[in-house]
Scaffold this motif. Structure first.
Motif, short mmCIF file in Angstrom:
data_model
loop_
_atom_site.label_atom_id
_atom_site.label_comp_id
_atom_site.label_asym_id
_atom_site.label_seq_id
_atom_site.Cartn_x
_atom_site.Cartn_y
_atom_site.Cartn_z
N ALA A 24 0.81 -1.22 0.00
CA ALA A 24 0.00 0.00 0.00
C ALA A 24 0.85 1.27 0.00
N PRO A 25 1.63 1.49 -1.05
CA PRO A 25 2.50 2.66 -1.10
C PRO A 25 1.73 3.97 -1.26
N THR A 26 2.37 5.06 -0.87
CA THR A 26 1.78 6.38 -1.08
C THR A 26 2.01 6.84 -2.52
N ARG A 27 3.05 6.30 -3.16
CA ARG A 27 3.38 6.68 -4.54
C ARG A 27 4.03 5.49 -5.24
N VAL A 28 3.69 5.29 -6.51
CA VAL A 28 4.28 4.22 -7.30
C VAL A 28 4.89 4.80 -8.57
N ILE A 29 6.14 4.45 -8.81
CA ILE A 29 6.81 4.76 -10.07
C ILE A 29 6.81 3.45 -10.84
N ARG A 30 6.22 3.43 -12.00
CA ARG A 30 6.06 2.19 -12.76
C ARG A 30 7.05 2.13 -13.90
#
Length: 179
Positions: free
Chosen positions: A31-37
């Protein structure tokens, strides 16, 4: 809840990929606050070439426009690593090793003076304080067996650039647990 995650998928299979399903499960669990894909199959990376290899050793202030341009993607990939608290990597095993797409990513992010540096006592990784969670998918070679050349290679590279907190999961076990 976790801070920023860099989510890397390397499977060439996009619909029924076990490693992709496993990284999706890991992402949901953290449950991250931000995802870099970063999808290495749908957006392939170039192989390093002569210009890139030479440019990475030229001090930034002394680089020509061509040299600087050759490092632009590498700089972007490294910035993603630097921003992330956790790196989730989905790695299928192809022919006992990692996919070429993941190897290309490694080649572009392992940069002297940026992600590691050499000292009189040997190399030191510069990406301290991060952790990596790897989901390895294999059709028949057991993870960490004597025939698995992918997992030890990835662990070595991550440690080389300073990421020592590494957890490796067997992807099919993660997917089965979630079902």
């Amino acid at each position: 809840m976790t801070g920023t995650i860099l989510h890397i998928d390397a499977s060439g299979t996009t619909d029924a990929s076990v490693s992709r399903a496993a990284t999706a499960q890991l992402l949901a669990d953290l449950a991250p606050t931000r995802v870099i894909r970063r999808d290495l199959a749908t957006t392939p990376l170039p192989q390093v070439d002569d210009t890139w290899i030479k440019a990475r050793l030229v001090p930034e202030a002394d680089r020509t426009d061509v040299e600087a341009a050759s490092l632009t993607l590498s700089d972007e990939l490294i910035a993603e690593l630097q921003e992330a608290d956790t790196i989730i990597i989905g790695m299928p095993m192809y022919n006992f090793g990692m996919p070429a797409s993941l190897k290309a990513w490694i080649d572009l992010v392992a940069r002297p003076g940026v992600t590691f540096r050499y000292t009189e006592n040997g190399p030191i990784g510069l990406l301290d304080g991060k952790r990596a969670v790897v989901a390895v998918a294999s059709g028949g070679v057991p993870v960490d067996s004597s025939l698995d050349f992918a997992t030890p290679h990835l662990r070595q590279v991550l440690r080389f650039i300073g990421i020592d907190d590494i957890t490796v999961h067997v992807a099919k076990e993660l997917v089965a647990e979630a079902a």
